[in-house]
Enzyme design. Structure first.
Site, PDB file in Angstrom:
ATOM      1  N   ASN A  32       0.609  -1.380  -0.026  1.00 24.65           N
ATOM      2  CA  ASN A  32       0.017  -0.016   0.007  1.00 24.65           C
ATOM      3  C   ASN A  32       1.040   1.162   0.033  1.00 24.65           C
ATOM      4  OD1 ASN A  32       0.893   0.184   2.324  1.00 24.65           O
ATOM      5  ND2 ASN A  32      -0.959  -0.110   3.587  1.00 24.65           N
ATOM      6  N   PHE A  80       6.130  -9.926   4.123  1.00 25.25           N
ATOM      7  CA  PHE A  80       6.812  -8.658   4.929  1.00 25.25           C
ATOM      8  C   PHE A  80       5.733  -7.530   5.392  1.00 25.25           C
ATOM      9  CE2 PHE A  80       9.982 -10.189   1.314  1.00 25.25           C
ATOM     10  CZ  PHE A  80      10.950 -10.489   2.431  1.00 25.25           C
ATOM     11  N   LYS A  84       6.325  -1.351  11.545  1.00 22.92           N
ATOM     12  CA  LYS A  84       7.531  -2.189  12.108  1.00 22.92           C
ATOM     13  C   LYS A  84       8.551  -1.150  13.201  1.00 22.92           C
ATOM     14  CE  LYS A  84      11.061  -0.413   8.880  1.00 22.92           C
ATOM     15  NZ  LYS A  84      12.270  -0.671   8.149  1.00 22.92           N
ATOM     16  N   SER A 124      10.779 -11.713  13.925  1.00 28.71           N
ATOM     17  CA  SER A 124      11.871 -10.772  14.354  1.00 28.71           C
ATOM     18  C   SER A 124      12.620 -11.400  15.607  1.00 28.71           C
ATOM     19  CB  SER A 124      11.315  -9.404  14.772  1.00 28.71           C
ATOM     20  OG  SER A 124      12.334  -8.758  15.528  1.00 28.71           O
ATOM     21  N   TYR A 148       4.569  -3.951  19.070  1.00 28.21           N
ATOM     22  CA  TYR A 148       5.297  -4.516  17.872  1.00 28.21           C
ATOM     23  C   TYR A 148       5.621  -5.861  17.924  1.00 28.21           C
ATOM     24  CZ  TYR A 148       8.714  -5.532  14.042  1.00 28.21           C
ATOM     25  OH  TYR A 148       9.484  -6.377  13.100  1.00 28.21           O
ATOM     26  N   LYS A 152       4.488  -9.897  16.490  1.00 22.09           N
ATOM     27  CA  LYS A 152       5.185 -10.818  15.949  1.00 22.09           C
ATOM     28  C   LYS A 152       5.103 -12.132  16.641  1.00 22.09           C
ATOM     29  CE  LYS A 152       7.295  -8.572  12.703  1.00 22.09           C
ATOM     30  NZ  LYS A 152       6.436  -8.654  11.123  1.00 22.09           N
ATOM     31  N   PHE A 177      17.630 -10.692  12.563  1.00 23.60           N
ATOM     32  CA  PHE A 177      18.252 -10.059  13.770  1.00 23.60           C
ATOM     33  C   PHE A 177      18.245  -8.512  12.860  1.00 23.60           C
ATOM     34  CE2 PHE A 177      19.451 -12.554  17.063  1.00 23.60           C
ATOM     35  CZ  PHE A 177      18.577 -13.768  16.659  1.00 23.60           C
ATOM     36  N   ASN A 197      14.777   5.675  13.465  1.00 23.05           N
ATOM     37  CA  ASN A 197      15.185   4.934  14.722  1.00 23.05           C
ATOM     38  C   ASN A 197      16.245   4.250  14.734  1.00 23.05           C
ATOM     39  OD1 ASN A 197      12.380   5.894  15.492  1.00 23.05           O
ATOM     40  ND2 ASN A 197      11.648   4.440  14.028  1.00 23.05           N
ATOM     41  N   ARG A 291      18.569   3.909  25.745  1.00 24.02           N
ATOM     42  CA  ARG A 291      17.015   4.344  25.195  1.00 24.02           C
ATOM     43  C   ARG A 291      16.281   3.190  25.835  1.00 24.02           C
ATOM     44  NH1 ARG A 291      16.614   3.172  18.612  1.00 24.02           N
ATOM     45  NH2 ARG A 291      17.250   0.994  19.427  1.00 24.02           N
TER      46      ARG A 291
HETATM   47  P1  NAD Z   1       9.341  -1.737   5.551  1.00 21.86           P
HETATM   48  O1  NAD Z   1       8.619  -0.758   6.100  1.00 21.86           O
HETATM   49  O2  NAD Z   1      10.543  -1.134   4.446  1.00 21.86           O
HETATM   50  O3  NAD Z   1       8.428  -2.781   4.582  1.00 21.86           O
HETATM   51  C1  NAD Z   1       7.158  -2.952   4.977  1.00 21.86           C
HETATM   52  C2  NAD Z   1       6.364  -2.776   3.635  1.00 21.86           C
HETATM   53  O4  NAD Z   1       4.832  -3.044   3.972  1.00 21.86           O
HETATM   54  C3  NAD Z   1       6.248  -1.149   3.438  1.00 21.86           C
HETATM   55  O5  NAD Z   1       6.453  -1.140   1.982  1.00 21.86           O
HETATM   56  C4  NAD Z   1       4.901  -0.808   3.720  1.00 21.86           C
HETATM   57  O6  NAD Z   1       4.401   0.317   2.774  1.00 21.86           O
HETATM   58  C5  NAD Z   1       4.121  -2.084   3.414  1.00 21.86           C
HETATM   59  N1  NAD Z   1       2.735  -2.238   4.393  1.00 21.86           N
HETATM   60  C6  NAD Z   1       2.776  -1.954   5.470  1.00 21.86           C
HETATM   61  N2  NAD Z   1       1.223  -2.399   5.946  1.00 21.86           N
HETATM   62  C7  NAD Z   1       0.898  -2.791   4.727  1.00 21.86           C
HETATM   63  C8  NAD Z   1      -0.700  -2.991   4.406  1.00 21.86           C
HETATM   64  N3  NAD Z   1      -1.633  -3.281   5.485  1.00 21.86           N
HETATM   65  N4  NAD Z   1      -0.971  -3.436   3.179  1.00 21.86           N
HETATM   66  C9  NAD Z   1      -0.032  -3.516   2.196  1.00 21.86           C
HETATM   67  N5  NAD Z   1       1.365  -2.736   2.556  1.00 21.86           N
HETATM   68  C10 NAD Z   1       1.733  -2.717   3.875  1.00 21.86           C
HETATM   69  O7  NAD Z   1       9.943  -2.467   6.406  1.00 21.86           O
HETATM   70  P2  NAD Z   1      11.162  -3.896   6.308  1.00 21.86           P
HETATM   71  O8  NAD Z   1      12.210  -3.222   7.032  1.00 21.86           O
HETATM   72  O9  NAD Z   1      11.156  -4.060   4.883  1.00 21.86           O
HETATM   73  O10 NAD Z   1      10.463  -4.931   7.028  1.00 21.86           O
HETATM   74  C11 NAD Z   1       9.621  -5.933   6.314  1.00 21.86           C
HETATM   75  C12 NAD Z   1       8.994  -7.011   7.576  1.00 21.86           C
HETATM   76  O11 NAD Z   1      10.369  -7.439   8.240  1.00 21.86           O
HETATM   77  C13 NAD Z   1       8.343  -6.373   8.426  1.00 21.86           C
HETATM   78  O12 NAD Z   1       7.270  -7.403   8.612  1.00 21.86           O
HETATM   79  C14 NAD Z   1       9.251  -6.083   9.762  1.00 21.86           C
HETATM   80  O13 NAD Z   1       8.427  -6.063  10.846  1.00 21.86           O
HETATM   81  C15 NAD Z   1      10.170  -7.358   9.528  1.00 21.86           C
HETATM   82  N6  NAD Z   1      11.384  -7.080  10.326  1.00 21.86           N
HETATM   83  C16 NAD Z   1      12.397  -6.008   9.867  1.00 21.86           C
HETATM   84  C17 NAD Z   1      13.377  -5.827  10.697  1.00 21.86           C
HETATM   85  C18 NAD Z   1      14.143  -4.521  10.276  1.00 21.86           C
HETATM   86  O14 NAD Z   1      15.111  -4.004  11.061  1.00 21.86           O
HETATM   87  N7  NAD Z   1      14.098  -3.855   9.127  1.00 21.86           N
HETATM   88  C19 NAD Z   1      13.578  -6.634  11.612  1.00 21.86           C
HETATM   89  C20 NAD Z   1      13.183  -7.805  12.119  1.00 21.86           C
HETATM   90  C21 NAD Z   1      11.675  -7.927  11.045  1.00 21.86           C
HETATM   91  C1  WQD Z   2      20.795  -1.077  17.382  1.00 23.65           C
HETATM   92  C2  WQD Z   2      21.781  -0.506  18.394  1.00 23.65           C
HETATM   93  C3  WQD Z   2      20.633   1.129  19.950  1.00 23.65           C
HETATM   94  C4  WQD Z   2      19.878   4.260  17.238  1.00 23.65           C
HETATM   95  C5  WQD Z   2      15.360  -2.890  16.502  1.00 23.65           C
HETATM   96  C6  WQD Z   2      13.997  -3.522  16.827  1.00 23.65           C
HETATM   97  C7  WQD Z   2      13.913  -4.878  16.280  1.00 23.65           C
HETATM   98  C8  WQD Z   2      14.345  -4.949  14.758  1.00 23.65           C
HETATM   99  C9  WQD Z   2      15.539  -4.438  14.567  1.00 23.65           C
HETATM  100  C10 WQD Z   2      12.280  -5.202  13.864  1.00 23.65           C
HETATM  101  C11 WQD Z   2      21.089  -0.470  19.986  1.00 23.65           C
HETATM  102  C12 WQD Z   2      21.806   1.684  19.429  1.00 23.65           C
HETATM  103  C13 WQD Z   2      20.300   3.184  17.883  1.00 23.65           C
HETATM  104  C14 WQD Z   2      20.687   5.432  17.650  1.00 23.65           C
HETATM  105  C15 WQD Z   2      22.070   4.262  19.071  1.00 23.65           C
HETATM  106  N1  WQD Z   2      13.231  -4.560  14.101  1.00 23.65           N
HETATM  107  N2  WQD Z   2      21.443   3.007  18.672  1.00 23.65           N
HETATM  108  N3  WQD Z   2      21.655   5.423  18.331  1.00 23.65           N
HETATM  109  O1  WQD Z   2      16.809  -1.806  18.716  1.00 23.65           O
HETATM  110  O2  WQD Z   2      18.414  -3.726  17.958  1.00 23.65           O
HETATM  111  O3  WQD Z   2      16.204  -3.358  17.033  1.00 23.65           O
HETATM  112  O4  WQD Z   2      15.497  -2.993  15.020  1.00 23.65           O
HETATM  113  O5  WQD Z   2      11.736  -6.358  14.136  1.00 23.65           O
HETATM  114  O6  WQD Z   2      12.744  -5.385  16.751  1.00 23.65           O
HETATM  115  O7  WQD Z   2      13.957  -3.193  17.991  1.00 23.65           O
HETATM  116  O8  WQD Z   2      17.935  -1.693  16.421  1.00 23.65           O
HETATM  117  O9  WQD Z   2      19.179  -0.110  14.920  1.00 23.65           O
HETATM  118  O10 WQD Z   2      17.401   0.526  16.694  1.00 23.65           O
HETATM  119  O11 WQD Z   2      19.640  -0.239  17.577  1.00 23.65           O
HETATM  120  O12 WQD Z   2      23.130   4.270  19.815  1.00 23.65           O
HETATM  121  O13 WQD Z   2      20.158   6.686  17.082  1.00 23.65           O
HETATM  122  O14 WQD Z   2      21.952   0.925  18.209  1.00 23.65           O
HETATM  123  O15 WQD Z   2      20.724   1.339  21.378  1.00 23.65           O
HETATM  124  O16 WQD Z   2      22.179  -0.730  20.828  1.00 23.65           O
HETATM  125  P1  WQD Z   2      17.510  -2.704  17.720  1.00 23.65           P
HETATM  126  P2  WQD Z   2      18.559  -0.048  16.316  1.00 23.65           P
END
Ligand code: NAD
Ligand code: WQD
Length: 338
Positions: A32, A80, A84, A124, A148, A152, A177, A197, A291
């Protein structure tokens, strides 16, 4: 084989589309664009020289899903799509539960209606909560500390229950990770809205001059240099892990759970020096308080994925930093600069 990639315009989704197309899969994307850009889709096609089918639709729109499954012959889904941001989920729990849980329920309902029972799900490392020891194995206890993380955990349970009710389902729960890096072309990458973030996009925005300095959240953890330690994994390695998962699930119903990480932990200060080396840019930083909600150390035991999926992460930290930097340098405003 046609794969439906939900969230395929997003960060991990777009990189996975590239690898799927490179390996000859047909790709259908539904997104979307709530956190992504149509330009990512165009860039995926440019990188691969192949085209995919894109539906700009919301998973919450069941009629739209029905239409997609009726028109396309889908063999498996990589799911995906979801919201997030951990902090935002605390502020907006209803939106997170609605989007992530209801969106997945409707997706699975449409899959069931159309006899598609193969799903790879983005879970995650957040599902391990505050692990007592590292490296983290898949059989460690699970918990969540924010909405969040709860989505999951709940979705892992929902998909497991789906298999219990109908053993024809094949469910892969992939626990990522910390994905960083970008495609080596520098054409696709992570494009966070507003102030990032996560650590790596924050660092790259400091390097390109959009932010003055990095805030290091805590230098008093029980880690070698006091800053937090994480398992950073190159997004292309992560994408390739999904393809291994698809290959392994073919004709094998069940629920399988894998960590996708490197097994190596790097601190925030390690990341700063690795990035400075890769980019040649200084990254000024200030030490700030911890944090809320952060843990000291998190890294995977990736043995199960290595043994059962025959997958290991190949790209090292230097390459992750070089690729993140190439993307940021070539696209200082992400996809918004065209
Ligand atoms: P992202 O936000 O870049 O991608 C998610 C996509 O889903 C986006 O393009 C968004 O527009 C789309 N989307 C969200 N809600 C929707 C809906 N209702 N209908 C259609 N599309 C929708 O995020 P990402 O980093 O690519 O993460 C992908 C997946 O991996 C997520 O489920 C996230 O929770 C998981 N994940 C991400 C990380 C990370 O650090 N990036 C870590 C662990 C798990
Ligand atoms: C990494 C390290 C921070 C920002 C998050 C989600 C996790 C997964 C991945 C989706 C930590 C430090 C960060 C900054 C900093 N996402 N940091 N200054 O928190 O390990 O994981 O993203 O599933 O669920 O919680 O990742 O990149 O935010 O932080 O010092 O401005 O960097 O404290 O030690 P995190 P992060």
């Amino acid at each position: 084989m046609a794969i439906l990639v939900t969230g395929g315009a997003g960060y991990i989704g777009s990189h996975t589309c590239v690898e799927l197309l490179n390996q000859g899969y047909e790709v259908v994307v539904v997104d979307n664009l709530s956190n992504s850009s149509r330009k990512a889709i165009a860039r995926v096609e440019q990188i691969t020289g192949k085209s995919l089918t894109f539906y700009e639709e919301d998973l919450l729109d069941y009629a739209a899903l029905e239409n997609i499954f009726s028109r396309e012959k889908i063999d498996a889904v990589i799911h995906f799509a979801g919201l997030k941001a951990v902090g935002e989920s605390v502020q907006m729990p209803l939106e997170y539960y609605h989007n992530n849980i209801t969106g997945t329920l409707l997706l699975c309902q449409a899959m069931r209606e159309h006899g598609v029972k193969n799903i790879v799900f983005s879970s995650s490392a957040t599902v391990y909560g505050r692990p007592e020891t590292v490296p983290i194995r898949e059989d460690f206890p699970l918990s969540a500390t924010n909405p969040y993380g709860h989505t999951k955990l709940m979705l892992e349970q929902i998909l497991t229950d789906l298999y219990t009710a109908d053993p024809e389902w094949s469910v892969m729960l992939l626990r990522y990770f910390n994905p960083i890096g970008a495609h080596e072309s520098g054409m696709i990458g992570e494009d966070p809205k507003g102030i990032p973030n996560n650590l790596m996009p924050y660092i790259t925005q400091v390097a390109v001059g959009k932010l003055p300095h990095l805030n290091v959240f805590g230098n008093d953890y029980d880690t070698p240099d006091g800053s937090g330690v994480r398992d950073y994994i190159h997004v292309v390695d992560l994408a390739l892990g999904h393809i291994k998962a698809l290959q392994k699930m073919e004709g094998r119903p069940g629920v399988k759970i894998y960590n996708l990480g490197t097994g190596k932990g790097y601190s925030v200060l390690d990341m700063v020096s690795a990035f400075e080396k890769a980019s040649g840019k200084p990254i000024p930083y200030k030490i700030m308080p911890r944090r809320p909600g952060d843990i000291a150390i998190c890294y995977a035991d990736p043995a199960k994925a290595r043994e059962e999926l025959e997958w290991t992460a190949q790209r090292d930290l230097a390459q992750m930093c070089e690729d993140s930097w190439r993307w940021q340098k070539n696209n200082p405003d992400g996809y918004g600069n065209e």
